[in-house]
Design an enzyme around this catalytic site. Structure first.
Site, mmCIF file in Angstrom:
data_model
loop_
_atom_site.group_PDB
_atom_site.id
_atom_site.type_symbol
_atom_site.label_atom_id
_atom_site.label_comp_id
_atom_site.label_asym_id
_atom_site.label_seq_id
_atom_site.Cartn_x
_atom_site.Cartn_y
_atom_site.Cartn_z
ATOM 1 N N SER A 152 0.680 -1.321 -0.024
ATOM 2 C CA SER A 152 -0.025 0.021 -0.092
ATOM 3 C C SER A 152 0.920 1.050 0.072
ATOM 4 C CB SER A 152 -0.926 -0.104 1.278
ATOM 5 O OG SER A 152 -1.402 1.251 1.333
ATOM 6 N N TYR B 267 -2.099 0.669 10.261
ATOM 7 C CA TYR B 267 -1.755 0.279 9.154
ATOM 8 C C TYR B 267 -0.572 0.277 8.307
ATOM 9 C CZ TYR B 267 -3.291 -1.260 4.128
ATOM 10 O OH TYR B 267 -3.244 -1.985 3.055
#
Length: 418
Positions: free
Chosen positions: A237, A250
């Protein structure tokens, strides 16, 4: 007359900086040896200096540079043309997934796992897909929509015993040919919010799945991957490279994963195993639009926060974050094909890239992050992701402010003393 065509020194220095900066960036990011990119970019720099020494007109020099860029782009496109792709038939690929109700993962959700398994099966791969429940709806959907080549494996990547059993089952089927591809897709994002408002368990939860789980299954299947001289494709990501607001847990787990993958790329090169990272933009998958889930997370956060901390940030500040997240998730792309197509391309390219951008806007995001001042790139991320309007309550109201009376407590005391 030649002086009429001489460039100002600041333009000269600017173009040279682009060439030298590009050379260093490509050298550091390349998984090839240092000689080819270094020689190529130094040669381009010397060429630019020679052209400048002849005092060529600005328009001609820019046209030559543009032509060189077009030729380079065409060469890269030619290398990636469909006819140059490797055949999918006979190649076994394991796709990890995690079918547990969970939130948006910005490029790492069960939706990608399902779509990837279907797409690779349609291309002719022998697909091994991991699920948490062999009798669940997700497993039945894959069985209905895929060919008999598909094999379902019940695996939670955080459970080493299940990972080991999946290895034995896969090894029994692939035999001596080994495993051509491992698609590390499984991942979670267990919360969103400021770091100070996030529980330590949220950070541990993300690390357990996104980093340690991926590390566990990668290490376990490496012998089969080395045997086939195959590929490791990891869905990461942009949050692992850039400081997205309210996604620290995250993002930190993805940053650790990115470093792990980059290290693996160098270590596995002598074995002939190619290692790629895919960085998707925002896609609507899994629980990303499940408002009930996020409402539950929001209420739980309000219950668990210390009263003093909740007072300083304000409930309206937390509610705005939740609503902005809902808005961002609702606007995410529903077409997952940019990611599944990129995974297939990385698996079948004769010379796969170290990194792939999947989806609109990711390349621009990384360009701004790499070449623009930190203040500008940070502001860009804030405008792109969560456009916060409210400041924490303690920064809006002066000390001792009573919102019901609209007066500071110190003023009230002074009035009472009078």
């Amino acid at each position: 007359m030649m002086d009429d065509y001489t460039f100002p020194s600041w333009i000269y220095l600017g173009v040279l900086a682009v060439f030298v900066g590009g050379a260093m960036k490509r050298l550091l990011a390349s998984h090839l040896g240092p000689a080819p990119p270094l020689v190529a970019w130094l040669g381009a720099t010397v060429l630019a200096e020679r052209l400048w020494s002849f005092c060529l007109p600005a328009a001609l020099l820019l046209a030559l540079l543009g032509l060189a860029c077009c030729l380079y782009s065409a060469a890269r496109t030619g290398l990636a043309r469909p006819g140059a792709a490797l055949p999918a038939r006979g190649k076994a690929v394991l796709v990890t997934g995690r079918r547990r109700p969970r939130p948006l993962c910005l490029g790492c959700d069960s939706g990608f796992g399902t779509a990837t398994a279907k797409h690779l099966d349609n291309l002719g791969f022998e697909v091994f897909a991991t699920v948490l429940d062999l009798s669940g709806e997700g497993a039945r959907e894959l069985e209905r929509s895929c060919s008999p080549r598909l094999t379902l494996l019940q695996v939670d990547i955080t459970q080493q015993q299940q990972v080991h059993q999946a290895l034995l089952d896969t090894k029994a089927k692939v035999g001596l040919k080994g495993l051509w591809g491992l698609v590390n897709n499984a991942g979670v994002c267990v919360n969103f919010g400021d770091i100070e408002l996030s529980l330590m368990s949220n950070f541990r939860g993300c690390m357990e799945v996104n980093f340690f789980g991926t590390l566990s299954i990668t290490k376990s299947f490496l012998p089969l991957l080395r045997q086939a001289k195959g590929r490791i494709i990891t869905i990461s990501s942009p949050a692992g490279d850039q400081p997205f607001p309210c996604l620290a847990a995250y993002g930190a787990s993805k940053a650790a994963l990115n470093l792990l993958v980059n290290t693996l790329r160098h270590e596995l090169e002598p074995w002939g195993v190619k290692v790629c990272t895919i960085l998707p933009s925002s896609f609507k998958t899994g629980q990303s639009s499940n408002h009930a889930y996020w409402e539950q997370q929001h209420k739980q956060l309000l219950r668990t926060l210390p009263p003093a901390l909740l007072e300083e940030y304000g409930e309206d500040y937390l509610t705005e974050t939740k609503e902005l997240f809902h808005l961002y998730a609702s606007q995410a792309n529903t077409d997952l094909s940019p990611v599944t197509d990129t995974i297939a391309r990385a698996l079948l390219a004769p010379r796969p890239r170290a990194r792939y951008f999947a989806g609109p806007g990711v390349g621009l995001m990384y360009f701004i992050h790499s070449y623009c001042p930190l203040s500008l790139s940070s502001r860009f991320l804030q405008k792109l992701f969560l456009k916060k309007r409210l400041a924490p309550r303690a920064l809006r109201d002066p000390p001792g402010f009573d919102p019901d009376l609209g007066l500071g407590l110190n003023n009230n005391n002074n009035n009472n003393n009078k």
